[in-house]
Design an enzyme around this catalytic site. Structure first.
Site, short mmCIF file in Angstrom:
data_model
loop_
_atom_site.label_atom_id
_atom_site.label_comp_id
_atom_site.label_asym_id
_atom_site.label_seq_id
_atom_site.Cartn_x
_atom_site.Cartn_y
_atom_site.Cartn_z
N ARG A 165 -8.68 -12.27 21.28
CA ARG A 165 -9.94 -12.32 22.02
C ARG A 165 -9.73 -12.94 23.40
O ARG A 165 -10.46 -12.62 24.34
CB ARG A 165 -10.99 -13.07 21.19
CG ARG A 165 -10.62 -14.49 20.88
CD ARG A 165 -11.45 -15.07 19.73
NE ARG A 165 -11.05 -14.50 18.43
CZ ARG A 165 -11.60 -14.86 17.28
NH1 ARG A 165 -12.57 -15.75 17.24
NH2 ARG A 165 -11.19 -14.31 16.14
N LYS A 201 1.19 -19.48 12.16
CA LYS A 201 0.85 -18.75 10.93
C LYS A 201 1.80 -19.15 9.81
O LYS A 201 2.94 -19.51 10.08
CB LYS A 201 1.00 -17.24 11.18
CG LYS A 201 -0.08 -16.63 11.99
CD LYS A 201 0.13 -15.12 12.09
CE LYS A 201 -0.98 -14.47 12.92
NZ LYS A 201 -2.32 -14.61 12.34
N1 BES Z 1 -3.57 -10.83 14.71
C1 BES Z 1 -4.38 -11.69 13.95
C2 BES Z 1 -5.32 -10.96 13.00
C3 BES Z 1 -4.69 -10.17 11.89
C4 BES Z 1 -4.55 -10.71 10.62
C5 BES Z 1 -4.28 -8.87 12.07
C6 BES Z 1 -4.01 -9.98 9.59
C7 BES Z 1 -3.74 -8.12 11.05
C8 BES Z 1 -3.62 -8.68 9.81
C9 BES Z 1 -5.27 -12.54 14.89
O1 BES Z 1 -4.71 -12.86 16.11
C10 BES Z 1 -5.54 -13.81 14.17
O2 BES Z 1 -4.61 -14.50 13.88
N2 BES Z 1 -6.81 -14.09 13.91
C11 BES Z 1 -7.18 -15.28 13.23
C12 BES Z 1 -8.50 -15.75 13.83
C13 BES Z 1 -8.92 -17.09 13.34
C14 BES Z 1 -7.96 -18.15 13.80
C15 BES Z 1 -10.31 -17.38 13.86
C16 BES Z 1 -7.35 -14.95 11.74
O3 BES Z 1 -7.81 -13.86 11.43
O4 BES Z 1 -7.02 -15.78 10.93
ZN ZN Z 2 -3.52 -14.60 16.02
#
Ligand code: BES
Ligand code: ZN
Ligand code: ZN
Length: 502
Positions: A351, A277
């Site tokens: 997921r 991230k």
């Molecule tokens: N934990 C994150 C989602 C999230 C984002 C929670 C902002 C709270 C605030 C999740 O694991 C994630 O990173 N999801 C990705 C999915 C994508 C790679 C398909 C996302 O949302 O970017």
């Molecule tokens: Zn994530």
């Protein structure tokens, strides 16, 4: 903060302590001002404030008036909303604003003039006070000036003459247990990731099982998970020195007629893994176990309230880090139910670990329905912002029941579609399914379409709480600095509804 009920507020209104006590007066109109608790002058002053339009009369509002020459130190007029705006949630909000007034004036004790509140309204008021009183300060030094300011310690609800104390007490006690349950989930969320690895979440669950009757806890560690074939969960945890665990917590009271399962995403920290991230708000990913916190604390609260519902909670917990053994984009894992998954993005890890936990829960426990909570997608925050969580699933009755519980508790849900067409979006190239869909396309739905593959025929609903778990601005009983505990109050409401045959 301690909430008590008193039939004899006069004891609080005489003597030296009275000077340090303030009166909270909830009202819809000037007629609600309680002359037995407020002095003549205080009543007149508050009525004059109301009549002169000092309160907007639209949204909940609290205004403090110090009265240094009266028997009690001050009053807070608390407008709850009137007509169709006098909802439970507005009463919660009004109570939270009242709490802030007390805090601003560094008041330690208060009495609520409960006469204008029905039992359920007094319950909502209690909830608002307790939620607003939440602070997270275990890491703050005691010398910190903010920590030394006096804060409200005790609030007493005055039982009006002729009112049935028992009914009021039942409603208020239940509300206090529920709000404390939500606050417990908030503490888990706010705890720094270095103090809350998967094994600490497991210890928390064990603590619940030890404290409450009819509860049991089972923890599966790495070796067991390997034997069971929980490779999707194990894959997420591979990059961390803190091993993943599967936590099972059950509450099975003898009289239960229903059996539900709740699964919570327990990613104790989500760095994104190799699909790292960006750094700007990465620290917020300590909240990525909020689904787990809500599931565990909802069960705890249900047990404390002795709700006659059999509840199974499953929490797959792991840290998503970037160590040398970390899962790598392109990896293919075989999940508990035998399906193979291509991991195209290691940041779509929730997921993955939920897949194993959902499939295992369905197979082993055969619950009548399944609900999962997860901070699953940033796309959900884009779609709905911070004032509603997304809900999707395979059973409209279940979804409707959860939406209704959300409306009752102010933890609102908004449904997104989940159609067969969406299954196409996660079709795998070299495996059965892919863990991500096409870029920027229906991200929240794709997450749910993925999870659906692991729920079998069990009626299932998925709550995407990415936008509501923390950082919610402008809801007085929450605080943008802290976790919200979102899900605890809504789940407990839903479980109570189930228990009462709704
Ligand atoms: N934990 C994150 C989602 C999230 C984002 C929670 C902002 C709270 C605030 C999740 O694991 C994630 O990173 N999801 C990705 C999915 C994508 C790679 C398909 C996302 O949302 O970017
Ligand atoms: Zn994530
Ligand atoms: Zn995550």
């Amino acid at each position: 903060m301690l909430i008590t009920i008193t039939e004899h507020p006069d004891e609080w209104l005489s003597g030296r302590e009275a000077r340090n006590t303030w009166i909270l007066q909830p009202f819809m109109s000037a007629q609600d001002v309680d002359e037995t608790l407020l002095s003549r002058t205080q009543s007149q002053a508050l009525r004059a404030m109301i009549d002169s339009g000092l309160f907007s009369g639209r949204k909940p509002e609290a205004r403090a008036l110090p009265t240094p020459l009266e028997r009690t130190g001050g009053i807070v007029g608390v407008f709850t909303g009137k007509g169709k705006h006098r909802t439970a949630d507005n009463i919660r909000r009004a109570a939270a604003l009242a709490y802030k007034s007390l805090e601003d004036h560094q008041v330690r004790r208060a009495i609520v003039a409960t006469g204008s509140l029905r039992d359920q309204e007094a319950a909502a008021f209690t909830e608002g006070l307790i939620l607003a009183s939440y602070r997270f300060d275990p890491y703050k030094s005691k010398e910190n000036p903010d920590e030394r300011k006096p804060r409200p310690e005790q609030v007493a609800l005055a039982v009006p003459a002729g009112r049935n104390r028992k009914n009021l007490e039942t409603a208020v006690t239940r509300a206090a247990v529920i709000a404390e349950g939500a606050n417990a989930a908030r503490r888990l969320g706010d705890t720094a990731a270095n103090d809350l690895p998967p094994r600490a979440l497991a210890a928390f669950a064990r603590g619940i099982a030890e404290k409450f009757p009819h509860c049991a806890c089972e923890i599966f560690e790495r070796d067991a998970l390997e034997k069971m074939g929980m490779n999707a969960l194990l894959g997420v945890g591979k990059g961390s020195s803190e091993p993943p665990v599967l936590i099972l917590l059950t509450y099975r009271p003898p009289k239960a007629k229903r059996h539900v399962a709740i699964v919570g995403k327990g990613v104790c920290f989500d760095s994104g893994g190799i699909s790292l991230k960006p750094p700007q708000s990465m620290h917020e990913m300590k909240y990525d176990m909020s689904g787990a916190g809500a599931a565990l604390c909802a069960l705890m609260t249900a047990a404390e309230l002795r709700l006659p519902v059999h509840i199974t909670v499953a929490v797959p917990a792991a840290e998503n880090k970037t160590g040398s053994a970390a899962q790598t984009p392109g990896d293919i894992v075989r999940a508990y139910n035998g399906k193979t998954i291509e991991v195209h993005n290691t940041d779509a890890e929730g997921r993955l670990l939920l897949a194993d936990a959902l499939a295992y829960t369905v197979k082993r426990f055969k619950p009548e329905c399944l609900v999962d909570l997860a901070t699953l997608t940033g796309a959900c925050v884009v779609a709905l912002g911070h004032h509603a969580a997304g809900i999707l699933g395979t059973d409209q009755r279940l979804i409707n029941a959860l939406i209704a519980a959300g409306e009752a508790t102010g933890e609102r849900l908004w449904q997104l579609p989940l159609w067969e067409e969406h299954d196409e979006l996660i079709r795998g190239e070299h495996a059965d399914i892919n863990n991500v869909g096409p870029a920027r396309e229906a991200g929240t739905i794709v997450g749910a379409a993925f999870l659906k593959q692991f729920t079998g025929k069990t009626p299932w609903a998925h709550l995407d709480i990415a936008g509501t778990a923390y950082g919610v601005k402008k809801v007085p009983y929450w605080n943008a600095k802290y976790a919200t505990g979102f899900g605890v109050r809504l789940l407990v409401q839903w479980l109570s509804d189930l228990a009462s045959g709704k």
